[in-house]
Design an enzyme around this catalytic site. Sequence first.
Site, PDB file in Angstrom:
ATOM      1  N   HIS A  86      -2.626   8.452   6.145  1.00  0.00           N
ATOM      2  CA  HIS A  86      -2.643   6.886   5.925  1.00  0.00           C
ATOM      3  C   HIS A  86      -3.736   6.210   6.567  1.00  0.00           C
ATOM      4  O   HIS A  86      -4.644   5.569   5.844  1.00  0.00           O
ATOM      5  CB  HIS A  86      -1.288   6.348   6.233  1.00  0.00           C
ATOM      6  CG  HIS A  86      -1.464   4.307   5.391  1.00  0.00           C
ATOM      7  ND1 HIS A  86      -1.334   4.613   3.946  1.00  0.00           N
ATOM      8  CD2 HIS A  86      -1.589   2.981   6.213  1.00  0.00           C
ATOM      9  CE1 HIS A  86      -1.725   3.393   3.868  1.00  0.00           C
ATOM     10  NE2 HIS A  86      -1.663   2.082   4.870  1.00  0.00           N
ATOM     11  N   HIS A 135      -9.965   1.740   0.903  1.00  0.00           N
ATOM     12  CA  HIS A 135      -8.578   1.334   0.881  1.00  0.00           C
ATOM     13  C   HIS A 135      -8.040   0.866  -0.115  1.00  0.00           C
ATOM     14  O   HIS A 135      -8.238  -0.571  -0.280  1.00  0.00           O
ATOM     15  CB  HIS A 135      -7.775   0.833   2.216  1.00  0.00           C
ATOM     16  CG  HIS A 135      -5.919   0.794   2.354  1.00  0.00           C
ATOM     17  ND1 HIS A 135      -5.232   1.117   1.521  1.00  0.00           N
ATOM     18  CD2 HIS A 135      -5.068   0.453   3.665  1.00  0.00           C
ATOM     19  CE1 HIS A 135      -4.040   0.737   1.902  1.00  0.00           C
ATOM     20  NE2 HIS A 135      -3.676   0.600   2.702  1.00  0.00           N
ATOM     21  N   CYS A 181       0.851  -1.424  -0.217  1.00  0.00           N
ATOM     22  CA  CYS A 181       0.017   0.125   0.378  1.00  0.00           C
ATOM     23  C   CYS A 181       1.239   1.185   0.250  1.00  0.00           C
ATOM     24  O   CYS A 181       0.082   2.682  -0.107  1.00  0.00           O
ATOM     25  CB  CYS A 181      -1.033  -0.330   1.340  1.00  0.00           C
ATOM     26  SG  CYS A 181      -2.192  -1.163   1.453  1.00  0.00           S
TER      27      CYS A 181
END
Length: 473
Positions: free
Chosen positions: A364, A400, A224
């Site tokens: 994040h 996400h 990620c």
Amino acid sequence: MQALQSSSLRASPPNPLRLPSNRQSHQLITNARPLRRQQRSFISASASTVSAPKRETDPKKRVVITGMGLVSVFGNDVDAYYEKLLSGESGISLIDRFDASKFPTRFGGQIRGFSSEGYIDGKNERRLDDCLKYCIVAGKKALESANLGGDKLNTIDKRKAGVLVGTGMGGLTVFSEGVQNLIEKGHRRISPFFIPYAITNMGSALLAIDLGLMGPNYSISTACATSNYCFYAAANHIRRGEADMMIAGGTEAAIIPIGLGGFVACRALSQRNDDPQTASRPWDKARDGFVMGEGAGVLVMESLEHAMKRGAPIVAEYLGGAVNCDAHHMTDPRADGLGVSSCIERCLEDAGVSPEEVNYINAHATSTLAGDLAEINAIKKVFKSTSGIKINATKSMIGHCLGAAGGLEAIATVKAINTGWLHPSINQFNPEQAVDFDTVPNEKKQHEVDVAISNSFGFGGHNSVVAFSAFKP
């Protein structure tokens, strides 16, 4: 994508690209607030220039953003995407692409109604994995935004134009179907496109082949953190004179049975099936895991010299970045935040920015129990005063997006700089006491951004931070 309870296997640190430290002094100038809703922006940092670190001044090494393109749960238009974010709309819904009724998590940021018409021909449209389609469409839209669509691309030296679009998972649908064909029908029924369309470098390769771009071309896969790693590496190619222009970012299409099932097995996902739109709730005490998303986010990055020479529409400046590794655990972040705080500090050093100049962080913030607070702890190590900094969580609305997360969040960051408006972090019902920042809870806020940073972290302890500001000649 961190914060699981798993075995104590240790990850090895990556070998990130290092930027040559050839820096010159830069005098900061304070300008007026930007015009709202315009792509060009001329804000600069308002901090004192007396003790400010040195910023790059060489137009061959200054890196600017001249185009942005995306594929998202809110569509394929950058302005429409940001309007949805500003309105606080959730893109999360029950999955209907396949039967998810037996999964403990049955929702995500699934893209619907996607069309590649005008960007991918019919034959390839039928063959390509969605991960590759998203990459190609977002890349070409970014070029259109940079005034390099169609024949205009022939006006640049294609030998010095590269592509660096990464992915965390690669062509997962093609891979899954290939394995299924092998098991059910034998090896003769495996598609000849199985390997080419499954490997992670093919998005960058196909975009370059389609456009004739002969510069640096590869992909980075750091889970990620992928997109930010790509921005960092792309900028360094430009600064070293290896490229005039780079198309960089991330792409992902993992909302398929094996992708959903894999993250379920990791115990990473929220299971709030009765209310999917409130499931992604970063920093909220009732958060229970992240929500899967998908899409692509791509920037056109150029040397200032190249952009000025061709009269490019400059929308922001990439100031610098950094990458490193927690060297702690495969999936859990360091609770003390040392890896992330070090990464932020190195990013600011690379950017020639003091901590006092940063007043916006696109976090994040995945909505995991450990990850959200670990990031906050790291930020507090670097920024001694939290009163002037606003933080928000794009993932609260789009989920996400794994390898594409940093790309889509970089676009949101640039739009915040351009418009003077920050999108909200939605689903802020009962925030953690330790989060004493302004997280822009539930409603957008007007905010003049001086310097912004965008954080992305990934399984393996991969940390990445990039810094942006308004462009000022």
